[in-house]
Design a protein around this motif. Structure first.
Motif, PDB file in Angstrom:
ATOM      1  N   MET A   1       0.844  -1.190   0.000  1.00 53.28           N
ATOM      2  CA  MET A   1       0.000   0.000   0.000  1.00 53.28           C
ATOM      3  C   MET A   1       0.878   1.238   0.000  1.00 53.28           C
ATOM      4  O   MET A   1       1.796   1.356   0.812  1.00 53.28           O
ATOM      5  CB  MET A   1      -0.903   0.019   1.242  1.00 53.28           C
ATOM      6  CG  MET A   1      -1.926   1.147   1.237  1.00 53.28           C
ATOM      7  SD  MET A   1      -2.811   1.293   2.812  1.00 53.28           S
ATOM      8  CE  MET A   1      -1.648   2.272   3.765  1.00 53.28           C
ATOM      9  N   LYS A   2       0.596   2.142  -0.906  1.00 52.59           N
ATOM     10  CA  LYS A   2       1.446   3.324  -1.037  1.00 52.59           C
ATOM     11  C   LYS A   2       0.959   4.474  -0.157  1.00 52.59           C
ATOM     12  O   LYS A   2      -0.237   4.761  -0.082  1.00 52.59           O
ATOM     13  CB  LYS A   2       1.497   3.789  -2.492  1.00 52.59           C
ATOM     14  CG  LYS A   2       2.390   5.022  -2.713  1.00 52.59           C
ATOM     15  CD  LYS A   2       2.548   5.359  -4.185  1.00 52.59           C
ATOM     16  CE  LYS A   2       3.483   4.396  -4.868  1.00 52.59           C
ATOM     17  NZ  LYS A   2       3.818   4.833  -6.246  1.00 52.59           N
ATOM     18  N   ASP A  33       3.929  -4.061   4.339  1.00 57.06           N
ATOM     19  CA  ASP A  33       3.124  -3.817   3.141  1.00 57.06           C
ATOM     20  C   ASP A  33       3.148  -2.362   2.695  1.00 57.06           C
ATOM     21  O   ASP A  33       2.626  -2.033   1.624  1.00 57.06           O
ATOM     22  CB  ASP A  33       1.653  -4.202   3.397  1.00 57.06           C
ATOM     23  CG  ASP A  33       1.450  -5.696   3.511  1.00 57.06           C
ATOM     24  OD1 ASP A  33       2.287  -6.453   2.978  1.00 57.06           O
ATOM     25  OD2 ASP A  33       0.440  -6.103   4.134  1.00 57.06           O
ATOM     26  N   ILE A  34       3.730  -1.485   3.505  1.00 57.91           N
ATOM     27  CA  ILE A  34       3.650  -0.046   3.246  1.00 57.91           C
ATOM     28  C   ILE A  34       4.841   0.436   2.431  1.00 57.91           C
ATOM     29  O   ILE A  34       5.997   0.196   2.777  1.00 57.91           O
ATOM     30  CB  ILE A  34       3.571   0.748   4.562  1.00 57.91           C
ATOM     31  CG1 ILE A  34       2.443   0.207   5.456  1.00 57.91           C
ATOM     32  CG2 ILE A  34       3.376   2.230   4.267  1.00 57.91           C
ATOM     33  CD1 ILE A  34       1.074   0.230   4.832  1.00 57.91           C
ATOM     34  N   ASP A 186      -3.025   5.346   0.141  1.00 52.35           N
ATOM     35  CA  ASP A 186      -3.688   4.494  -0.846  1.00 52.35           C
ATOM     36  C   ASP A 186      -4.638   5.292  -1.739  1.00 52.35           C
ATOM     37  O   ASP A 186      -5.660   4.777  -2.196  1.00 52.35           O
ATOM     38  CB  ASP A 186      -4.448   3.366  -0.139  1.00 52.35           C
ATOM     39  CG  ASP A 186      -4.815   2.227  -1.078  1.00 52.35           C
ATOM     40  OD1 ASP A 186      -4.078   1.993  -2.052  1.00 52.35           O
ATOM     41  OD2 ASP A 186      -5.846   1.573  -0.828  1.00 52.35           O
ATOM     42  N   LYS A 188      -6.775   7.284  -1.046  1.00 50.69           N
ATOM     43  CA  LYS A 188      -8.129   7.310  -0.490  1.00 50.69           C
ATOM     44  C   LYS A 188      -8.262   8.219   0.723  1.00 50.69           C
ATOM     45  O   LYS A 188      -9.304   8.836   0.934  1.00 50.69           O
ATOM     46  CB  LYS A 188      -8.564   5.890  -0.099  1.00 50.69           C
ATOM     47  CG  LYS A 188      -8.764   4.951  -1.265  1.00 50.69           C
ATOM     48  CD  LYS A 188      -9.040   3.537  -0.805  1.00 50.69           C
ATOM     49  CE  LYS A 188     -10.352   3.420  -0.066  1.00 50.69           C
ATOM     50  NZ  LYS A 188     -10.646   2.007   0.318  1.00 50.69           N
ATOM     51  N   ALA A 207      -6.785   2.261   6.400  1.00 50.30           N
ATOM     52  CA  ALA A 207      -6.449   2.212   4.979  1.00 50.30           C
ATOM     53  C   ALA A 207      -5.898   0.846   4.588  1.00 50.30           C
ATOM     54  O   ALA A 207      -6.223   0.308   3.522  1.00 50.30           O
ATOM     55  CB  ALA A 207      -5.440   3.310   4.645  1.00 50.30           C
ATOM     56  N   HIS A 208      -5.077   0.262   5.460  1.00 49.61           N
ATOM     57  CA  HIS A 208      -4.482  -1.037   5.133  1.00 49.61           C
ATOM     58  C   HIS A 208      -5.518  -2.144   5.129  1.00 49.61           C
ATOM     59  O   HIS A 208      -5.464  -3.052   4.290  1.00 49.61           O
ATOM     60  CB  HIS A 208      -3.354  -1.384   6.098  1.00 49.61           C
ATOM     61  CG  HIS A 208      -2.693  -2.684   5.763  1.00 49.61           C
ATOM     62  ND1 HIS A 208      -3.070  -3.884   6.334  1.00 49.61           N
ATOM     63  CD2 HIS A 208      -1.693  -2.980   4.890  1.00 49.61           C
ATOM     64  CE1 HIS A 208      -2.343  -4.850   5.834  1.00 49.61           C
ATOM     65  NE2 HIS A 208      -1.501  -4.334   4.959  1.00 49.61           N
ATOM     66  N   TRP A 211      -7.224  -1.845   1.890  1.00 48.01           N
ATOM     67  CA  TRP A 211      -6.288  -2.232   0.829  1.00 48.01           C
ATOM     68  C   TRP A 211      -6.130  -3.747   0.766  1.00 48.01           C
ATOM     69  O   TRP A 211      -6.111  -4.339  -0.312  1.00 48.01           O
ATOM     70  CB  TRP A 211      -4.939  -1.567   1.076  1.00 48.01           C
ATOM     71  CG  TRP A 211      -3.856  -1.989   0.124  1.00 48.01           C
ATOM     72  CD1 TRP A 211      -3.567  -1.445  -1.100  1.00 48.01           C
ATOM     73  CD2 TRP A 211      -2.906  -3.052   0.310  1.00 48.01           C
ATOM     74  NE1 TRP A 211      -2.508  -2.092  -1.679  1.00 48.01           N
ATOM     75  CE2 TRP A 211      -2.082  -3.084  -0.839  1.00 48.01           C
ATOM     76  CE3 TRP A 211      -2.668  -3.963   1.334  1.00 48.01           C
ATOM     77  CZ2 TRP A 211      -1.044  -3.996  -0.995  1.00 48.01           C
ATOM     78  CZ3 TRP A 211      -1.640  -4.874   1.184  1.00 48.01           C
ATOM     79  CH2 TRP A 211      -0.842  -4.901   0.036  1.00 48.01           C
ATOM     80  N   ASP A 214      -9.039  -5.389  -0.894  1.00 50.62           N
ATOM     81  CA  ASP A 214      -9.042  -5.164  -2.335  1.00 50.62           C
ATOM     82  C   ASP A 214      -7.946  -5.938  -3.055  1.00 50.62           C
ATOM     83  O   ASP A 214      -8.019  -6.138  -4.268  1.00 50.62           O
ATOM     84  CB  ASP A 214      -8.875  -3.670  -2.642  1.00 50.62           C
ATOM     85  CG  ASP A 214     -10.086  -2.853  -2.202  1.00 50.62           C
ATOM     86  OD1 ASP A 214     -11.164  -3.449  -2.056  1.00 50.62           O
ATOM     87  OD2 ASP A 214      -9.929  -1.633  -2.001  1.00 50.62           O
ATOM     88  N   ASN A 215      -6.907  -6.338  -2.303  1.00 53.28           N
ATOM     89  CA  ASN A 215      -5.750  -6.977  -2.931  1.00 53.28           C
ATOM     90  C   ASN A 215      -5.513  -8.409  -2.472  1.00 53.28           C
ATOM     91  O   ASN A 215      -4.420  -8.945  -2.646  1.00 53.28           O
ATOM     92  CB  ASN A 215      -4.486  -6.137  -2.647  1.00 53.28           C
ATOM     93  CG  ASN A 215      -4.501  -4.811  -3.376  1.00 53.28           C
ATOM     94  OD1 ASN A 215      -4.085  -4.706  -4.509  1.00 53.28           O
ATOM     95  ND2 ASN A 215      -5.000  -3.781  -2.696  1.00 53.28           N
TER      96      ASN A 215
END
Length: 234
Positions: A1-2, A33-34, A186, A188, A207-208, A211, A214-215
């Protein structure tokens, strides 16, 4: 996740925000993951570099403050910085245009050193009193984080990465960002300012979670047939 972070080297709250965000990220179970990406922002794009100008006087002039009030504000942010382990020396800070520092940061990002460059620039400006518009100073910072010193100087002698800086600024305008630091999670969620660690952590977790949903790996409908398994059975 960006996570994208817009900041300017001259912004005292950006360095404080960086530390608080990092503290929150360390508490995040899924921190692996970030992906953090730094983005350029200029608070005063027309500022002329003047190493002889006192930063207190500069703040008083642009804000319409008295000198005493400017000193009080510098003292306030210095105390805030100390709370997260940073040492500000505002009396040594050099009034400098940050455009080339942002170009340097883009060069570093291109070479996998984006976060290191931001840390080095903040430290150079707020703690060491270095001129972050000076190409020799930037080359030294680059060498300290593992970049080729000659490459840094050669790059800064051109207009390379100027378009990247301007693209970041334009993207910030599209988001409606008018101040920094500004964190976009993300694409968002937006977090404005050097928020408290729990605020960053709560927003990162939310947010994670979204994310991750969704992933998540696709679940296949499998038609079974003759095959060999990983245990050697066929």
């Amino acid at each position: 996740m960006k996570v994208q972070i817009w900041s300017d080297v001259m912004c005292p709250f950006c360095y404080i925000g960086k530390r608080r965000f990092e503290q929150a990220l360390q508490q995040l179970d899924s921190k692996a993951d970030i992906e953090v990406e730094w983005k350029s922002f200029q608070l005063n794009p027309h500022l002329k570099t003047d190493p002889s100008l006192n930063v207190t006087q500069y703040l008083a002039d642009i804000k319409g403050w008295t000198i005493d009030h400017a000193r009080q504000m510098n003292h306030h942010v210095t105390e805030m910085a100390a709370e997260v382990g940073l040492t500000y020396d505002m009396d040594k800070a050099v009034v400098a245009n940050s455009f080339d520092a942002h170009r340097f940061a883009h060069l570093a990002k291109q070479n996998g050193k984006g976060d290191e460059a931001e840390e080095a620039l903040f430290n150079a400006y707020f703690t060491q009193g270095k001129n972050i518009a000076d190409h020799d100073a930037l080359a030294e910072l680059g060498e300290a984080i593992g970049l080729d010193k000659t490459l840094v100087k050669q790059t800064l002698a051109t207009d390379e990465y100027a378009a990247d800086v301007n693209a970041d600024v334009m993207q910030a305008q599209r988001y409606g960002i008018s101040g920094v630091p500004f964190f976009v999670l993300d694409n968002k969620y937006g977090v404005s300012g050097a928020q408290a660690v729990p605020v960053f952590l709560q927003t990162l977790e939310k947010a994670h979670q979204e994310w991750a949903l969704d992933n998540k790996p696709a679940k296949l409908d499998i038609i079974e047939g003759d095959s060999c398994g990983v245990d050697g059975d066929c």
